[in-house]
Write a protein that holds these residues in place. Structure first.
Motif, mmCIF file in Angstrom:
data_model
loop_
_atom_site.group_PDB
_atom_site.id
_atom_site.type_symbol
_atom_site.label_atom_id
_atom_site.label_comp_id
_atom_site.label_asym_id
_atom_site.label_seq_id
_atom_site.Cartn_x
_atom_site.Cartn_y
_atom_site.Cartn_z
ATOM 1 N N UNK A 35 11.201 1.175 -3.836
ATOM 2 C CA UNK A 35 10.452 -0.046 -3.501
ATOM 3 C C UNK A 35 11.177 -1.298 -3.990
ATOM 4 N N UNK A 36 12.040 -1.135 -4.996
ATOM 5 C CA UNK A 36 12.768 -2.295 -5.542
ATOM 6 C C UNK A 36 14.086 -2.564 -4.811
ATOM 7 N N UNK B 209 8.780 -1.869 -12.551
ATOM 8 C CA UNK B 209 8.896 -2.345 -11.164
ATOM 9 C C UNK B 209 7.877 -3.431 -10.837
ATOM 10 N N UNK B 210 6.885 -3.601 -11.713
ATOM 11 C CA UNK B 210 5.980 -4.750 -11.558
ATOM 12 C C UNK B 210 6.156 -5.702 -12.748
ATOM 13 N N UNK B 211 7.309 -5.566 -13.416
ATOM 14 C CA UNK B 211 7.661 -6.523 -14.469
ATOM 15 C C UNK B 211 7.131 -6.216 -15.852
ATOM 16 N N UNK C 55 -4.876 -6.405 -6.380
ATOM 17 C CA UNK C 55 -4.175 -5.660 -5.322
ATOM 18 C C UNK C 55 -2.690 -6.015 -5.373
ATOM 19 N N UNK C 56 -1.870 -5.035 -5.725
ATOM 20 C CA UNK C 56 -0.421 -5.251 -5.785
ATOM 21 C C UNK C 56 0.122 -5.356 -4.361
ATOM 22 N N UNK C 57 0.923 -6.410 -4.140
ATOM 23 C CA UNK C 57 1.599 -6.591 -2.851
ATOM 24 C C UNK C 57 3.100 -6.446 -3.067
ATOM 25 N N UNK C 58 3.849 -6.488 -1.992
ATOM 26 C CA UNK C 58 5.303 -6.344 -2.115
ATOM 27 C C UNK C 58 5.920 -7.479 -2.941
ATOM 28 N N UNK C 59 5.309 -8.660 -2.918
ATOM 29 C CA UNK C 59 5.818 -9.786 -3.722
ATOM 30 C C UNK C 59 5.745 -9.500 -5.220
ATOM 31 N N UNK D 23 -1.799 -5.270 4.235
ATOM 32 C CA UNK D 23 -1.158 -5.938 3.089
ATOM 33 C C UNK D 23 0.369 -5.983 3.196
ATOM 34 N N UNK D 24 0.908 -5.503 4.340
ATOM 35 C CA UNK D 24 2.368 -5.471 4.569
ATOM 36 C C UNK D 24 3.108 -4.721 3.442
ATOM 37 N N UNK D 25 2.677 -3.481 3.200
ATOM 38 C CA UNK D 25 3.248 -2.676 2.121
ATOM 39 C C UNK D 25 4.227 -1.645 2.655
#
Length: 199
Positions: A124-125, A78-80, A14-18, A66-68
């Motif tokens: 989002x970034x 964007x996820x590296x 599960x992708x989170x903002x972190x 999940x605070x998204x």
């Protein structure tokens, strides 16, 4: 022998903002690498994971849990992951949800007319508010591959065209605010037909 991927972005992650890379990270300024076809299992799972993030982010209960921040597009860098692929989940003019995976996308033609979002674009970034008009082509024709590795060609108009251009810019190391006029953020390009998307 199957090589194990060292990516944490498996289908059930599960992708989170972190996990979202923020502006200033050099990966967002790199031109991403072409994705090897047929798609590797790790790439397929990462795309699945990215799409699930968009679905979670647009679901008020899951977004709160999940605070998204809600998103309509997410590129691999964007996820590296410096890979030329992104996902999109956005409603069309008729209110239907368009769910699309793009691998190695390329804009092959576009309209002369342009549009912009009156409230600027979000990302989002980018955690800060950015004011200014981002000129985009009103329609674009995109060629690339879907998650199964099948070649696809799709034409997008309006809001979807804006989302597609925003994400392809990410893959080219371009941030949306690079397209805002530096001297006057609300100045529009001269000599082209351009209007607000919501006029």
């Amino acid at each position: 022998m199957k090589l194990l991927s060292n990516s944490k972005f498996t289908a059930d992650y599960i992708i989170r903002m972190d996990d979202i890379v923020r502006e200033g990270d050099p990966v967002l300024r790199e031109v991403t690498q072409q994705v090897e076809l047929p798609l590797q299992e790790a790439d397929r799972e990462a795309l699945q994971c990215m799409m699930q993030f968009l679905k979670n982010s647009q679901n008020p209960e899951l977004a709160a849990k999940y605070k998204l921040r809600p998103g309509v597009g997410l590129s691999a860098n964007q996820i590296g992951l410096s890979k030329r692929m992104f996902v999109m989940l956005a409603t069309d003019e008729k209110g239907r949800m368009v769910e699309q995976v793009w691998v190695n996308p390329k804009i092959i033609s576009h309209s002369m007319a342009m549009v912009y979002l009156p409230e600027s674009e979000g990302c989002l970034s980018v955690d800060r508010p950015v004011h200014g008009f981002v000129p985009r082509y009103e329609s674009v024709k995109v060629k690339g591959y879907d998650a199964s590795g099948k070649e696809i060609v799709v034409r997008y108009k309006g809001y979807h065209a804006i989302v597609i251009q925003h994400e392809i810019d990410h893959l080219d190391g371009i941030m949306f605010y690079d397209r805002i006029n530096k001297e006057n953020p609300f100045k529009l390009p001269q000599g082209v037909e351009i209007h607000s998307l919501y006029e």
